[in-house]
Design an enzyme around this catalytic site. Structure first.
Site: not given
Length: 703
Positions: A14, A17, A395
């Protein structure tokens, strides 16, 4: 930096963590700096630390640490066999036994309390170990809040409530871990495409070696059905190669001697011999993987906001919980047990899980989804900006057009046929190196016209005008209309030339000393998908413009055909840069699509620089914020849609997580929300945020 090491992490569960692990690694005496990339599950360490030291720092979450380039893998543990999930299951069994016994003996019976206590200790062991350690260091994160709440529930006799909270928190953690693993899987699938071994030709022998042992100029053998082990040039053989790993394009590409191939792509038909041009660590697929992982680590503006907010949010929740638990009993002589219980509920519902993961899980998922589609987005900031674009500048050459001149029209006069005109002209132009000459020769080759049929001599280039040569004893001229300016040109021919030039095409006239008998038009063909893409962009409210150094006639012709809102021609690089800055002021957010090299200043000035990546991949990867790996403009609507959906999902996640927390906090004060309902609300918010973010895996291309 010599003392910088990068490791892959397995078992990281997590976001909180990850933050705790990062702090633990930084606390190692020999470590100068450490950074955990939660999205990519990687650790960067500046300084010295052993694997044992690093794994000890991550022991609280069962983290395995593997050097980045090491082939060793820790076998993935099935979901139901993971230690945390096994403990949660055992805890659930004791919780159910305790609940059944409570109906017969009451919740305050010693045996019932014992069952709930066992459920709390087993299910919350890892939680308590981390939470108490954080509490000792005065670090208040999610696990600290949960630890205080569960221990507090037990102290006031709410054993069942404490056991239910432990179980639901374990379920929430398990599902969050599963969801993050699924989100990471998109980039893991790209990593798995690269083979681990290669067949190397050593004289007359063929040896199988690890890809990390390959050297530049080694010749590798790729059999049908095998993946190519390294970037290189085909030196023998021909085959169809599936380049989906690099470009996202599933249609195979024919490869023959002299063609470039990429590591991780699939050889489908014939055997190939490939001369290695890059070491494995420098291959295109390795760069893509590295850039995607770095992109997943880069925090988007929304995530930066959430991180700043979370720094004040958790202490605020602690203060509110303290206020709820203490003030009513002291000032209004309310029941201490009742208000401590409500204060604990505030701690539980105030856990910042949903807020903390609201943005990173969406960013990780979206960037991984884009990579699988052949679009490389270099960070969360660009992902968010793409979703807010109001204009895109293109472009022309190599972006809206294919970048290579091609014959588009052939007109024959004076009794000549179109085939005869092309055949003669190609026999002359085969001696020229001019791009227009190559286009003419290529067209003749397509029509299987044998150029050796003519005897060509005295070939000369007429600077700025064209060429001349003697063919089968007759002198012919080929070049621009200016080459024939001294001759009287029939009105029929001048009309054709004028029409072709107005269409933005380059005209090549061919004739002899007496007459003109052919006009060929050449242009850089517009991509077949350009007009469709521009129309789709207009439909979602994005203005389009062409910025090119080409002449106005050619630019206007291509711009009109593509459906551009604005066309700006004959621009120098510094003028393109000025235009981009001006339009940024006008529209707010603007992107520039170019080739990644010639348009570097304009790409850098735009809010998002988008490069066509197939030609000149290395340059495109280095210079642009977003790379279309297959040079496929069709991916632009897809990436705009993905980005807008990501922005919406992040906003939904943050709004929902915050409002649900606020509502739950309001319901706690009158006692309408119990402790287990509070953790259920917190878990529900986390899961909704996770599954809402995973919807990004289903965003499809607008084709």
């Amino acid at each position: 930096m010599d003392n910088k090491q990068v490791y892959r992490l397995q078992g990281l569960s997590c976001a909180n963590c990850a933050a705790t692990f990062e702090k633990n690694v930084r606390a190692i005496d020999t470590v100068e700096e450490a950074y955990v990339n939660f999205g990519a599950a990687k650790l960067t360490v500046v300084g010295k630390a052993t694997i044992d030291q690093l794994e000890k720092a991550g022991a609280f979450d069962g983290i395995h640490v593997i050097p980045e380039h090491e082939q060793k893998e820790v076998p993935p543990v099935p979901f139901w066999r993971k230690r945390a999930n096994v403990l949660a299951t055992i805890s659930a069994i004791f919780l159910m036994i305790g609940s059944l016994l409570s109906f017969m003996k009451g919740e305050q019976h010693g045996l019932v309390i014992g069952m709930f206590a066992v459920a709390i200790v087993i299910g919350g062991y890892d939680l308590f170990r981390s939470g108490l350690a954080n509490l000792g260091r005065l670090q208040f994160d999610m696990k600290t809040l949960m630890t205080i709440a569960i221990i507090g529930a037990a102290l006031i006799g709410e054993w069942k409530e404490g056991a239910v909270v432990v179980f639901l928190f374990a379920v929430s953690e398990a599902l969050e871990r599963y969801s993050m693993e699924r989100a990471r899987r998109s980039i893991q699938q790209v990593m798995d495409l690269a083979p681990k071994t290669a067949l190397v030709k050593r004289g007359t022998r063929i040896e199988e070696v690890g890809v990390e042992e390959l050297q530049i100029d080694d010749v590798i053998v790729v059999k049908p059905g095998q993946k190519i082990a390294a970037d290189g040039i085909v030196v023998s053989g021909a085959s169809s190669v599936n380049e989906a790993a690099i470009t996202g394009e599933s249609m195979p590409v024919h490869k023959a001697t002299g063609d470039e191939v990429y590591a991780g792509t699939l050889n489908e038909e014939g055997a190939l011999e490939v001369r290695v041009t890059k070491q494995v660590a420098d291959s295109t697929i390795a760069k893509i993987i590295h850039l995607v992982e770095e992109a997943q680590a880069e925090k988007a503006p929304a995530q930066q906001f959430v991180d700043r907010f979370a720094r004040y949010y958790t202490p605020a929740i602690m203060a509110i919980a303290m206020f709820v638990a203490i003030v009513p009993p002291i000032l209004f002589s309310e029941d201490w047990k009742l208000w401590i219980y409500r204060g604990l509920a505030v701690l539980v519902v105030g856990c910042p899980c949903a807020l903390v993961i609201s943005t990173p899980v969406a960013i990780v998922t979206a960037i991984g989804r884009a990579a699988r589609q052949g679009v490389l987005i270099k960070g969360g900031v660009y992902l968010e900006t793409l979703g807010r674009l109001r204009a895109i500048a293109f472009d022309k050459t190599g972006t809206l057009t294919k970048g290579t001149p091609a014959v588009t029209d052939i007109h024959a006069f004076s009794g000549w046929s179109e085939k005869e005109v092309l055949h003669l002209l190609a026999s002359i132009e085969q001696y020229s190196q001019h791009p227009l000459a190559k286009a003419i020769v290529h067209k003749a080759t397509e029509h299987c016209l044998p150029l050796a049929d003519f005897h060509v001599s005295d070939f000369r280039s007429l600077t700025g005008k064209g060429v001349t040569a003697v063919v089968n004893g007759t002198t012919y001229y080929a070049g621009s209309p200016l080459l024939f300016a001294s001759k009287e040109m029939p009105e029929e021919i001048t009309d054709v030339i004028h029409t072709l030039q107005q269409a933005g095409k380059t005209v090549v006239v061919v004739g002899d000393d007496k007459q003109i008998f052919g006009v060929i038009a050449i242009s850089d063909e517009m991509r077949s998908e350009a007009a469709t893409v521009v129309n789709k962009l207009h439909m979602v409210g994005i203005r389009t413009m062409m910025v090119t150094g080409d002449n106005e006639a050619t630019a206007n012709a291509i711009g009109k055909k593509a459906g551009m809102t604005d066309v700006l021609a004959q621009l120098l690089p510094e003028e393109k840069l000025r235009i981009i800055k001006e339009r940024k002021q006008q529209y707010g957010h603007i992107a520039m699509v170019g080739d990644g090299v010639n348009d570097a200043p304009a790409l850098a000035a735009a809010d998002v620089g988008i490069a066509m990546g197939k030609n000149g991949t290395d340059a495109a990867l280095e210079t642009a914020d977003v790379v279309l790996m297959a040079d496929d403009l069709e991916q632009l609507p897809f990436v705009i849609r993905l980005s807008r959906q990501t922005v919406r999902i992040i906003q939904q996640n943050i709004t929902f997580a915050f409002l649900l927390k606020l509502l739950a906090l309001i319901l706690i004060v009158p006692g309408w929300l119990t402790l287990w309902m509070a953790i259920f609300a917190d878990m529900g918010a986390t899961l909704i945020v996770l599954f809402n973010s995973l919807r990004l895996l289903r965003v499809s291309s607008l084709r």
